[in-house]
Structure formats: structure tokens, C-alpha cells
Enzyme design. Structure first.
Site, PDB file in Angstrom:
ATOM      1  N   SER A  59      29.879  38.648  41.878  1.00  0.00           N
ATOM      2  CA  SER A  59      30.754  39.588  41.889  1.00  0.00           C
ATOM      3  C   SER A  59      30.614  40.650  42.896  1.00  0.00           C
ATOM      4  O   SER A  59      29.153  41.242  42.760  1.00  0.00           O
ATOM      5  CB  SER A  59      31.276  39.940  40.761  1.00  0.00           C
ATOM      6  OG  SER A  59      32.461  41.053  40.867  1.00  0.00           O
ATOM      7  N   ILE A  93      40.300  38.708  43.278  1.00  0.00           N
ATOM      8  CA  ILE A  93      40.787  37.369  43.393  1.00  0.00           C
ATOM      9  C   ILE A  93      41.907  37.124  42.308  1.00  0.00           C
ATOM     10  O   ILE A  93      41.690  37.550  41.113  1.00  0.00           O
ATOM     11  CB  ILE A  93      39.763  36.231  43.249  1.00  0.00           C
ATOM     12  CG1 ILE A  93      38.668  36.426  44.252  1.00  0.00           C
ATOM     13  CG2 ILE A  93      40.216  34.952  43.503  1.00  0.00           C
ATOM     14  CD1 ILE A  93      38.613  36.798  45.843  1.00  0.00           C
ATOM     15  N   TYR A 151      29.344  43.698  32.624  1.00  0.00           N
ATOM     16  CA  TYR A 151      29.490  42.354  33.690  1.00  0.00           C
ATOM     17  C   TYR A 151      28.713  42.485  34.723  1.00  0.00           C
ATOM     18  O   TYR A 151      28.244  41.851  35.327  1.00  0.00           O
ATOM     19  CB  TYR A 151      31.041  42.577  33.857  1.00  0.00           C
ATOM     20  CG  TYR A 151      31.516  41.510  34.896  1.00  0.00           C
ATOM     21  CD1 TYR A 151      32.028  40.272  34.515  1.00  0.00           C
ATOM     22  CD2 TYR A 151      32.109  41.788  35.968  1.00  0.00           C
ATOM     23  CE1 TYR A 151      32.440  39.336  35.296  1.00  0.00           C
ATOM     24  CE2 TYR A 151      32.652  41.061  36.904  1.00  0.00           C
ATOM     25  CZ  TYR A 151      32.917  39.914  36.617  1.00  0.00           C
ATOM     26  OH  TYR A 151      33.351  39.094  37.550  1.00  0.00           O
TER      27      TYR A 151
END
Length: 244
Positions: free
Chosen positions: A137, A183, A150
């Protein structure tokens, strides 16, 4: 281009993983899709027809990872590619983040990447060929408020990619990473409208990306067209983050 090729795709029952499986199958390959939801798995398998196989597994569990690779080999007889797209979020500011939130996200994204790559490399090294693509990411390159777990996991995948690219190269195996931006997936669909608008305002191309656009990048990195590319981070983000 992918006739006779087999990929194991974690997180393959939805979002980017499923889009990658569909595209691979449409181009002649076979896909073993991995997930934890049997309902989604059955639906994905049906959509892939006879060229797809669902295998349930928790990619943070070593025993389950070993079993899923065994099942994949039993079904397909070989393995050419690994795409590690499994993941989810547990967003909180770090001061409010429980240890279980930290460990769960690193477990799926980063430990899962290690476990899956280790099994895949053992197979690919015997064949002296193969390719691995991690789905990272842009957050792993920039950080993001409320996503320390994350972002750390995705940043770890970047380092893992670059290290494995060096380790696996003597066996003719390439390892790369795609770093998607915003996305349209089930994960981003849950974002509040205000946050969605803020993201879109920062994207030079002025729109969100589609899972199929990331899947195209993944298949490029698996294909012979990228035969001289390894250890690379490919941003698929509409210009959101300059990649170097």
C-alpha cells in the site's frame, strides 16, 4: 501468456485478489484462491469455473499455510506464482490501539507474507523458476494517521520484497510489490464519505482506482514481460504518492 501457469492468491475471494484471479484465468491460467469466508470462497470458485479452486486458510497460522500449499499442489500439481493480497484493517490512533489490534494486522499482512513466501520459495526453488508479488500500500511508504499497524505491516512487506528479491534471484525467481492507493474495494467502501472525498481531492488523476487496474499491474509483474524486474515497488495510485 499464462497458459499452464498456476497462481496461489491469498485474499483471493474479494477485491484485488479476486480481480487478479479472474484476470489470470481469463488469460489461460489457473488460480487457487485463499480466504477465511467459505461463502465468499464458494462464490469465487464458481466465478472462476474449472480453472479456480478455493482453499480456506488463516495466513497467519503456520499449520494452515502449510496445509493450503499442500492442497494447492494436490489440485494443480505445480505452483508458478504467489500473490499475497490478504489483508484487512483495525484502524485506531496508536495511543488507543490494543496489542491485539497490532498483532492481528501484522500477523495477516507481514507474518502471512513471510509464511506464504517461505512455502512458495521451497517449491519454486526446486523448479528454479517462479514469481512472487506482494500487495502492499502507499500507506506503507508514507504512513497514515490511525493506521500505525497497517502502515508498519505494509512497510515491512517492502523490506521483505527487497530482501527476498536478492535471496531468490540465483534460482531465477523474481519478487516484487505493488503499492495501491485509493482503490474501490470492500475495505475502502466502509470509509466515511468525508474521508473518501479527502482522498479523492489528493489524487492527481482525480478518481479512485479499480481492482482490475491493480490486477493488471500484478499480472505484468508475474509475466515474462517483466523478466528483468525484481525487488521493485510499483505504485498503482493515480499519482497520489511519488514512487522512487
Amino acid at each position: 501468456m499464462f497458459e499452464g501457469k498456476v497462481a496461489l492468491i491469498t485474499g483471493g475471494t474479494s477485491g484485488i485478489g479476486l480481480a487478479t484471479a479472474k484476470l489470470l484465468v481469463a488469460r489461460g491460467g489457473q488460480a487457487v484462491v485463499v480466504g477465511r469466508d467459505p461463502g465468499r470462497g464458494a462464490q469465487a470458485e464458481a466465478e472462476l469455473g474449472g480453472k479456480g479452486k478455493f482453499v480456506p486458510a488463516d495466513v497467519s497460522n503456520p499449520e494452515e499455510v502449510k496445509k493450503m500449499f499442500d492442497e494447492a499442489l494436490q489440485w494443480a500439481g505445480k505452483l508458478d506464482f504467489l500473490v499475497h493480497a490478504a489483508g484487512h484493517t483495525r484502524d485506531k490512533l496508536l495511543v488507543r490501539m490494543e496489542l491485539r489490534d497490532w498483532e492481528e494486522i501484522l500477523g495477516v499482512h507481514l507474518t502471512g507474507g513471510y509464511l506464504c513466501a517461505r512455502e512458495a520459495l521451497r517449491i519454486m526453488m526446486k523448479a528454479r523458476a517462479g514469481a512472487i508479488v506482494f500487495v502492499g500500500s502507499v500507506v506503507g511508504l508514507t504512513g497514515n494517521v490511525g493506521q500505525a499497524n497497517y502502515a508498519a505491516a505494509k512497510a515491512g512487506l517492502v523490506a521483505l520484497t527487497k530482501t527476498l528479491a536478492r535471496e531468490a534471484a540465483p534460482w531465477g525467481i523474481r519478487v516484487n510489490l505493488v503499492a495501491p492507493g485509493y482503490i474501490e474495494t470492500p475495505m475502502t467502501a466502509a470509509l466515511p464519505e468525508k474521508i473518501r472525498a479527502e482522498y479523492l481531492a489528493r489524487i492527481p488523476l482525480g478518481r479512485a482506482g479499480q481492482p482490475e487496474e491493480v490486477a493488471e499491474a500484478i499480472l505484468f509483474l508475474l509475466s515474462p514481460q517483466s523478466s528483468y524486474i525484481t525487488g521493485h515497488v510499483l505504485c498503482v495510485d493515480g499519482g497520489l504518492v511519488p514512487c522512487t
